[in-house]
Design a protein around this motif. Structure first.
Motif, PDB file in Angstrom:
ATOM      1  N   ALA A 102       0.838  -1.199   0.000  1.00  0.00           N
ATOM      2  CA  ALA A 102       0.000   0.000   0.000  1.00  0.00           C
ATOM      3  C   ALA A 102       0.871   1.246   0.000  1.00  0.00           C
ATOM      4  N   VAL A 103       0.464   2.235  -0.786  1.00  0.00           N
ATOM      5  CA  VAL A 103       1.147   3.528  -0.834  1.00  0.00           C
ATOM      6  C   VAL A 103       0.089   4.622  -0.893  1.00  0.00           C
ATOM      7  N   ALA A 104       0.497   5.823  -0.558  1.00  0.00           N
ATOM      8  CA  ALA A 104      -0.353   7.001  -0.747  1.00  0.00           C
ATOM      9  C   ALA A 104       0.200   7.773  -1.935  1.00  0.00           C
ATOM     10  N   ILE A 105      -0.673   8.144  -2.856  1.00  0.00           N
ATOM     11  CA  ILE A 105      -0.269   8.893  -4.048  1.00  0.00           C
ATOM     12  C   ILE A 105      -0.872  10.285  -3.966  1.00  0.00           C
ATOM     13  N   LYS A 106      -0.030  11.299  -3.969  1.00  0.00           N
ATOM     14  CA  LYS A 106      -0.520  12.678  -4.023  1.00  0.00           C
ATOM     15  C   LYS A 106      -0.336  13.184  -5.455  1.00  0.00           C
ATOM     16  N   LEU A 107      -1.450  13.570  -6.069  1.00  0.00           N
ATOM     17  CA  LEU A 107      -1.425  14.167  -7.403  1.00  0.00           C
ATOM     18  C   LEU A 107      -1.585  15.672  -7.249  1.00  0.00           C
ATOM     19  N   ILE A 108      -0.638  16.424  -7.777  1.00  0.00           N
ATOM     20  CA  ILE A 108      -0.666  17.882  -7.681  1.00  0.00           C
ATOM     21  C   ILE A 108      -1.241  18.439  -8.977  1.00  0.00           C
ATOM     22  N   PRO A 109      -2.338  19.181  -8.918  1.00  0.00           N
ATOM     23  CA  PRO A 109      -2.955  19.699 -10.141  1.00  0.00           C
ATOM     24  C   PRO A 109      -1.960  20.479 -10.985  1.00  0.00           C
ATOM     25  N   PRO A 110      -2.036  20.352 -12.299  1.00  0.00           N
ATOM     26  CA  PRO A 110      -1.104  21.074 -13.177  1.00  0.00           C
ATOM     27  C   PRO A 110      -1.098  22.574 -12.914  1.00  0.00           C
ATOM     28  N   GLY A 111      -2.217  23.139 -12.511  1.00  0.00           N
ATOM     29  CA  GLY A 111      -2.280  24.570 -12.247  1.00  0.00           C
ATOM     30  C   GLY A 111      -1.427  25.002 -11.078  1.00  0.00           C
ATOM     31  N   GLN A 112      -1.049  24.073 -10.198  1.00  0.00           N
ATOM     32  CA  GLN A 112      -0.195  24.408  -9.062  1.00  0.00           C
ATOM     33  C   GLN A 112       1.273  24.450  -9.462  1.00  0.00           C
ATOM     34  N   VAL A 113       1.637  23.731 -10.516  1.00  0.00           N
ATOM     35  CA  VAL A 113       3.031  23.696 -10.982  1.00  0.00           C
ATOM     36  C   VAL A 113       2.990  23.887 -12.490  1.00  0.00           C
ATOM     37  N   ARG A 114       3.035  25.154 -12.910  1.00  0.00           N
ATOM     38  CA  ARG A 114       2.702  25.469 -14.306  1.00  0.00           C
ATOM     39  C   ARG A 114       3.911  25.703 -15.199  1.00  0.00           C
ATOM     40  N   SER A 115       5.117  25.409 -14.757  1.00  0.00           N
ATOM     41  CA  SER A 115       6.278  25.595 -15.621  1.00  0.00           C
ATOM     42  C   SER A 115       7.211  24.402 -15.477  1.00  0.00           C
ATOM     43  N   GLU A 116       7.999  24.177 -16.506  1.00  0.00           N
ATOM     44  CA  GLU A 116       8.954  23.070 -16.472  1.00  0.00           C
ATOM     45  C   GLU A 116       9.954  23.260 -15.337  1.00  0.00           C
ATOM     46  N   LYS A 117      10.324  24.516 -15.094  1.00  0.00           N
ATOM     47  CA  LYS A 117      11.273  24.796 -14.020  1.00  0.00           C
ATOM     48  C   LYS A 117      10.683  24.429 -12.674  1.00  0.00           C
ATOM     49  N   ALA A 118       9.399  24.726 -12.473  1.00  0.00           N
ATOM     50  CA  ALA A 118       8.752  24.411 -11.207  1.00  0.00           C
ATOM     51  C   ALA A 118       8.617  22.904 -11.025  1.00  0.00           C
ATOM     52  N   VAL A 119       8.294  22.184 -12.104  1.00  0.00           N
ATOM     53  CA  VAL A 119       8.200  20.728 -12.026  1.00  0.00           C
ATOM     54  C   VAL A 119       9.560  20.137 -11.661  1.00  0.00           C
ATOM     55  N   GLN A 120      10.620  20.653 -12.306  1.00  0.00           N
ATOM     56  CA  GLN A 120      11.955  20.150 -11.999  1.00  0.00           C
ATOM     57  C   GLN A 120      12.329  20.444 -10.553  1.00  0.00           C
ATOM     58  N   ARG A 121      11.912  21.623 -10.070  1.00  0.00           N
ATOM     59  CA  ARG A 121      12.183  21.967  -8.665  1.00  0.00           C
ATOM     60  C   ARG A 121      11.489  20.976  -7.732  1.00  0.00           C
ATOM     61  N   LEU A 122      10.258  20.613  -8.068  1.00  0.00           N
ATOM     62  CA  LEU A 122       9.516  19.653  -7.262  1.00  0.00           C
ATOM     63  C   LEU A 122      10.220  18.293  -7.256  1.00  0.00           C
ATOM     64  N   ILE A 123      10.668  17.858  -8.412  1.00  0.00           N
ATOM     65  CA  ILE A 123      11.366  16.573  -8.499  1.00  0.00           C
ATOM     66  C   ILE A 123      12.672  16.612  -7.717  1.00  0.00           C
ATOM     67  N   ASP A 124      13.406  17.723  -7.835  1.00  0.00           N
ATOM     68  CA  ASP A 124      14.666  17.845  -7.092  1.00  0.00           C
ATOM     69  C   ASP A 124      14.422  17.826  -5.582  1.00  0.00           C
ATOM     70  N   GLU A 125      13.368  18.549  -5.148  1.00  0.00           N
ATOM     71  CA  GLU A 125      13.026  18.541  -3.729  1.00  0.00           C
ATOM     72  C   GLU A 125      12.652  17.129  -3.289  1.00  0.00           C
ATOM     73  N   GLY A 126      11.915  16.412  -4.163  1.00  0.00           N
ATOM     74  CA  GLY A 126      11.510  15.054  -3.827  1.00  0.00           C
ATOM     75  C   GLY A 126      12.692  14.121  -3.682  1.00  0.00           C
ATOM     76  N   LYS A 127      13.700  14.294  -4.529  1.00  0.00           N
ATOM     77  CA  LYS A 127      14.891  13.453  -4.427  1.00  0.00           C
ATOM     78  C   LYS A 127      15.613  13.680  -3.100  1.00  0.00           C
ATOM     79  N   THR A 128      15.686  14.949  -2.701  1.00  0.00           N
ATOM     80  CA  THR A 128      16.335  15.257  -1.430  1.00  0.00           C
ATOM     81  C   THR A 128      15.516  14.711  -0.259  1.00  0.00           C
ATOM     82  N   THR A 129      14.204  14.911  -0.318  1.00  0.00           N
ATOM     83  CA  THR A 129      13.334  14.451   0.756  1.00  0.00           C
ATOM     84  C   THR A 129      13.348  12.937   0.872  1.00  0.00           C
ATOM     85  N   ARG A 130      13.568  12.255  -0.237  1.00  0.00           N
ATOM     86  CA  ARG A 130      13.586  10.792  -0.232  1.00  0.00           C
ATOM     87  C   ARG A 130      14.703  10.244   0.643  1.00  0.00           C
ATOM     88  N   GLY A 131      15.700  11.085   0.932  1.00  0.00           N
ATOM     89  CA  GLY A 131      16.812  10.640   1.768  1.00  0.00           C
ATOM     90  C   GLY A 131      16.505  10.678   3.253  1.00  0.00           C
TER      91      GLY A 131
END
Length: 405
Positions: A102-131
């Motif tokens: 079992a996992v929890a999936i959070k889907l963030i609406p596209p309107g909350q992250v509307r640029s490629e730079k913001a999406v990349q920032r989210l992914i980078d933050e996620g990689k750090t948080t994964r540690g």
């Protein structure tokens, strides 16, 4: 009984706010739809406001009613059910296809992250948080993009958001004891300490992002912190354009309101202080607030002082680390702990001389006692021990262990 139009929780007919999601239940415009309510951003357990940042029309696939049980997200997470919605997305319980876990999936609406730079920032933050691997922090397993919507796959936990638990206590006219509040805050601080050690600042710490696992008591609490790093990553382009901070301003440090990039560990500790105060007093500290001990006999003045420092507009005047905050809180609840944790050490030579003299005195005493006298001494010794024994004093030592003496 009535039903919340946002999360569909059953509520009393006279309820003004939903105890689960904070949605206002009165004075709603007649044409307010469930979709409009779902798009509102909950900023505390007691009020809901519309987000100040305009968003695009949502992707129909992000409509909670469109993602039905059995939907495969990113070709590996099979949705079981919708378990919640908030200002930063919709959360589903799902099963990971390979491990069947079992996992929890959070889907963030596209309107909350509307640029490629913001999406990349989210992914980078996620990689750090994964540690971050700590029992007081919800684990992040995976992060990516599905149907133009960023998603985060995280540990699934059965729990209750702190604001829901607090609202239930208020509904029953029950106070949260200072020590129960302290146990909750101690666990939050433990999680923050682990995150800060990885260089991750939460930036949006609030009761909605603290999950209680079981019922907290004066002796124990178990919590999980969620949503690390998301506040900085979402709506990144708006932050860059306006220079304003992100997160929930009711709990946000002053310097972060001015500039999100100014947030450091002391900003999270400001949020902790607001949550600590709200748990004890029942309201947020605003304006000229009264110390928590007003009208409460279970709140030491040292805790008043700790919260006062934690809410200082000058971040340098606050505790500078989660460990420092925790130690001051423990010392506040257990004043004798500070002397126990820092005993003065005697000179080794003096200790040896004293031990030698004591042993010689014992030897002379033992020789002078007849054999029958030992039984009398033991009996009277046991009686005296029970007669003068005192209740144990328990406290947290400097290593965060619960000990009694």
């Amino acid at each position: 009984m009535s039903q919340c139009p946002n999360c569909h929780t059953s509520l009393p007919d006279n309820a003004k706010f939903c105890a689960s999601c904070g949605t206002a239940l009165t004075d709603q415009p007649a044409d307010t739809s469930a979709d409009d309510l779902a798009s509102m951003h909950t900023v505390s357990g007691l009020e809901t406001v519309a987000p100040g940042i305009p968003t695009e029309d949502p992707d129909p696939k992000m409509d909670p009613r469109a993602i039905t049980p059995g939907t495969m997200i990113a070709s590996k997470y099979k949705v079981e059910r919708n378990i919640g919605a908030g200002g930063m997305g919709v959360v589903y319980k799902a099963v990971e296809d390979v491990t069947d876990s079992a996992v929890a999936i959070k889907l963030i609406p596209p309107g909350q992250v509307r640029s490629e730079k913001a999406v990349q920032r989210l992914i980078d933050e996620g990689k750090t948080t994964r540690g971050i691997a700590h029992p007081n922090v919800v684990r992040i397993f995976d992060i990516g993009v599905w149907n133009s919507a960023p998603y985060i796959a995280m540990e699934y936990v059965e729990g209750k958001p702190l604001h829901v638990w607090r609202n239930e206590k208020m509904t029953r006219n029950e106070e949260v004891s200072a020590r129960t509040a302290g146990q909750i805050i101690k666990e939050v601080l433990n999680g923050l300490e682990a995150a800060h050690a990885e260089g991750v600042i939460h930036r949006d710490l609030k009761p909605e992002n603290i999950m209680l696992i079981g019922e907290p008591t004066d002796q124990h609490a178990k919590v999980k912190i969620v949503d690390f790093g998301i506040a900085l990553a979402t709506n990144q382009q708006t932050q860059e354009a306006s220079g304003t901070g992100l997160g929930t301003q009711l709990y946000m440090a002053p310097e972060q309101i001015r500039n999100a990039n100014a947030a450091n560990p002391a900003a999270d500790l400001y949020s902790v202080s607001k949550i600590f105060y709200e748990l004890i007093v029942g309201v947020l500290p605003t304006g000229h607030w009264s110390p928590p001990s007003d009208g409460r006999s279970d709140v030491p003045q040292q805790i008043d002082e700790l919260i006062r420092k934690g809410l200082s507009p000058n971040r340098d005047s606050r505790p500078q680390s989660a460990a420092d905050y925790r130690e001051q809180m423990i010392a506040g609840f257990n004043p004798s702990q500070s002397t126990r944790g820092h005993r003065l050490k005697a000179d080794p030579t003096e200790m040896k001389d004293a031990q030698k003299n004591l042993m010689e005195a014992y030897g002379r005493m033992f020789k002078a006692i007849p054999k029958w006298g030992w039984a009398v001494i033991i009996i009277f010794g046991l009686i005296a021990a029970f007669a003068v024994s005192e209740p144990q004093e328990c406290f947290y030592d400097n290593y965060n262990n619960w000990v009694c003496s």
